[in-house]
Design an enzyme around this catalytic site. Structure first.
Site, PDB file in Angstrom:
ATOM      1  N   ALA A  72      52.923   3.606  33.259  1.00 17.89           N
ATOM      2  CA  ALA A  72      52.731   2.694  32.134  1.00 17.89           C
ATOM      3  C   ALA A  72      53.576   3.124  30.938  1.00 17.89           C
ATOM      4  O   ALA A  72      54.072   4.254  30.876  1.00 17.89           O
ATOM      5  CB  ALA A  72      51.259   2.649  31.742  1.00 17.89           C
ATOM      6  N   GLN A  74      52.758   4.017  28.056  1.00 17.94           N
ATOM      7  CA  GLN A  74      52.214   5.219  27.432  1.00 17.94           C
ATOM      8  C   GLN A  74      51.767   6.252  28.484  1.00 17.94           C
ATOM      9  O   GLN A  74      50.843   7.033  28.249  1.00 17.94           O
ATOM     10  CB  GLN A  74      51.055   4.859  26.507  1.00 17.94           C
ATOM     11  CG  GLN A  74      51.496   4.238  25.201  1.00 17.94           C
ATOM     12  CD  GLN A  74      52.244   5.220  24.310  1.00 17.94           C
ATOM     13  OE1 GLN A  74      52.065   6.421  24.398  1.00 17.94           O
ATOM     14  NE2 GLN A  74      53.118   4.699  23.450  1.00 17.94           N
ATOM     15  N   SER A  75      52.445   6.282  29.608  1.00 16.14           N
ATOM     16  CA  SER A  75      52.063   7.182  30.707  1.00 16.14           C
ATOM     17  C   SER A  75      52.179   8.656  30.326  1.00 16.14           C
ATOM     18  O   SER A  75      53.233   9.116  29.871  1.00 16.14           O
ATOM     19  CB  SER A  75      52.947   6.906  31.927  1.00 16.14           C
ATOM     20  OG  SER A  75      52.780   7.907  32.904  1.00 16.14           O
ATOM     21  N   ASN A  76      51.102   9.394  30.545  1.00 10.09           N
ATOM     22  CA  ASN A  76      51.147  10.851  30.407  1.00 10.09           C
ATOM     23  C   ASN A  76      51.910  11.486  31.565  1.00 10.09           C
ATOM     24  O   ASN A  76      52.512  12.549  31.419  1.00 10.09           O
ATOM     25  CB  ASN A  76      49.726  11.405  30.361  1.00 10.09           C
ATOM     26  CG  ASN A  76      48.939  10.856  29.201  1.00 10.09           C
ATOM     27  OD1 ASN A  76      49.267  11.078  28.046  1.00 10.09           O
ATOM     28  ND2 ASN A  76      47.875  10.115  29.501  1.00 10.09           N
TER      29      ASN A  76
END
Length: 336
Positions: A72, A74-76
């Protein structure tokens, strides 16, 4: 191939803390501990550090010079992969998928997006948020281009059907927790990709431990997430023998904080964020750990976790993404 035959690049050089939460314990009527995997690994840390150890082990074994990964906006996961790639002298290529319907400027620029820019990652985009096969295909196509240029790419897949190397990281994580304390009655963890949840459950059962493991849904409802966990478990058994000890009845999912959907903040998650912050001074994020921690008081209230139980909440991080929700959280807090 079994876990003993797999290559592993050690990202975590020491155990993360297991911390007692005395004020929340008194408030909730249980003995609550928090596994601080928000402190795991580089660049704001998180559970993805454990998940990446076997992927990077495989990449190093193949002499890769480039890592490709999708997630995504905002993927970690992609942020952590970029950081680890840099530490190994590899080039990170990250693909960002549009999973969250938002026009927030902070979501598009801050949090993990900002960190990816600082890390110097090459950024691709993918328009669909629920097309894992297509997202993987786009990475493989880019990988073929890199091979033609004389590069050595390694693709970390998202979709199902691949060996669940990420879940192995939390088999190790389960063993680490049990070495720190082995009398827990229940574990609570977020369940999104399901690699962390599946690995933790397999590791606990593989160690012969009877504690219940509850997954709190952050992306799919309980029915769909149950199917995903069982699918990953069916492939994990080929890598980790202890997976045979997991029964269907061991898979517990709670989706009470999922609404209004993945990457969106609802009142139950916000309440959990405030409870943790104002009772213990610790921060959980709105996408993953706020929704996963919300399961703890809810499961105690429902009796699924009895009063007096010894409970371990696994804090999987995600704190960089908190700043992408600055405007949303500010509005919600003001209204509250």
């Amino acid at each position: 191939m079994t876990v003993a035959q797999l290559h592993r690049h050690i990202i975590l050089t020491q155990p993360t803390p297991l911390q007692h939460l005395p004020r929340l314990s008194d408030h909730l009527g249980v003995e609550l501990h928090i596994k601080r995997d928000d402190l795991a690994g580089p660049s704001f840390g998180g559970n993805k550090a454990r998940q990446l150890e076997y992927y990077f082990g495989a990449a190093l074994a193949e002499k890769a010079d480039t890592i490709l990964i999708t997630g995504a906006v905002q993927s970690n996961f992609v942020r952590m992969a970029a950081a680890v790639a840099n530490s190994l002298g590899m080039s990170p290529i990250i693909q960002l998928e549009y999973r969250v319907d938002t026009t927030s400027p902070a979501y598009a620029r801050s949090g993990n997006v900002l960190l990816n820019s600082l890390l110097g990652a090459e950024v691709m985009t993918y328009p669909e948020g629920e097309d894992e096969t297509g997202a993987d295909r786009a990475l493989l196509d880019r990988g073929e281009e890199l091979w033609a240029e004389g590069r050595r790419p390694y693709v970390i897949p998202l979709g199902q059907g691949h060996p669940p190397l990420g879940a192995l990281g939390y088999v190790n994580g389960a063993h680490e927790i049990l070495a720190q304390r082995d009398d827990f009655d229940a574990f609570v963890v977020g369940s999104g990709s399901a690699a962390t949840h599946t690995g933790l459950l397999a590791g606990v059962r593989g160690a012969g431990h009877p504690a219940q493991v509850f997954g709190s849904c952050v992306r799919r409802d309980a029915a769909r997430q149950t199917a995903r966990v069982k699918g990953i478990m069916s492939r994990l058994v080929e890598l980790y023998e202890g997976t045979h000890q997991v029964a269907d009845a061991d898979v517990h999912l709670w989706d009470g904080a999922l609404a209004p959907g993945y990457g969106k903040v609802g009142p139950i998650a916000l309440s959990a964020m405030k409870l943790m912050a104002r009772t213990e001074g610790l921060i959980v994020d709105p996408v993953y750990t706020g929704k996963s921690f919300a399961a703890v008081p809810a499961l105690i209230e429902s009796g699924d976790i009895p009063k007096g139980s010894r409970v371990c909440f696994v804090h999987t991080g995600g704190l960089a993404g908190l700043f992408a929700y600055e405007d949303v959280l500010s509005d919600l807090m003001s209204a509250d």
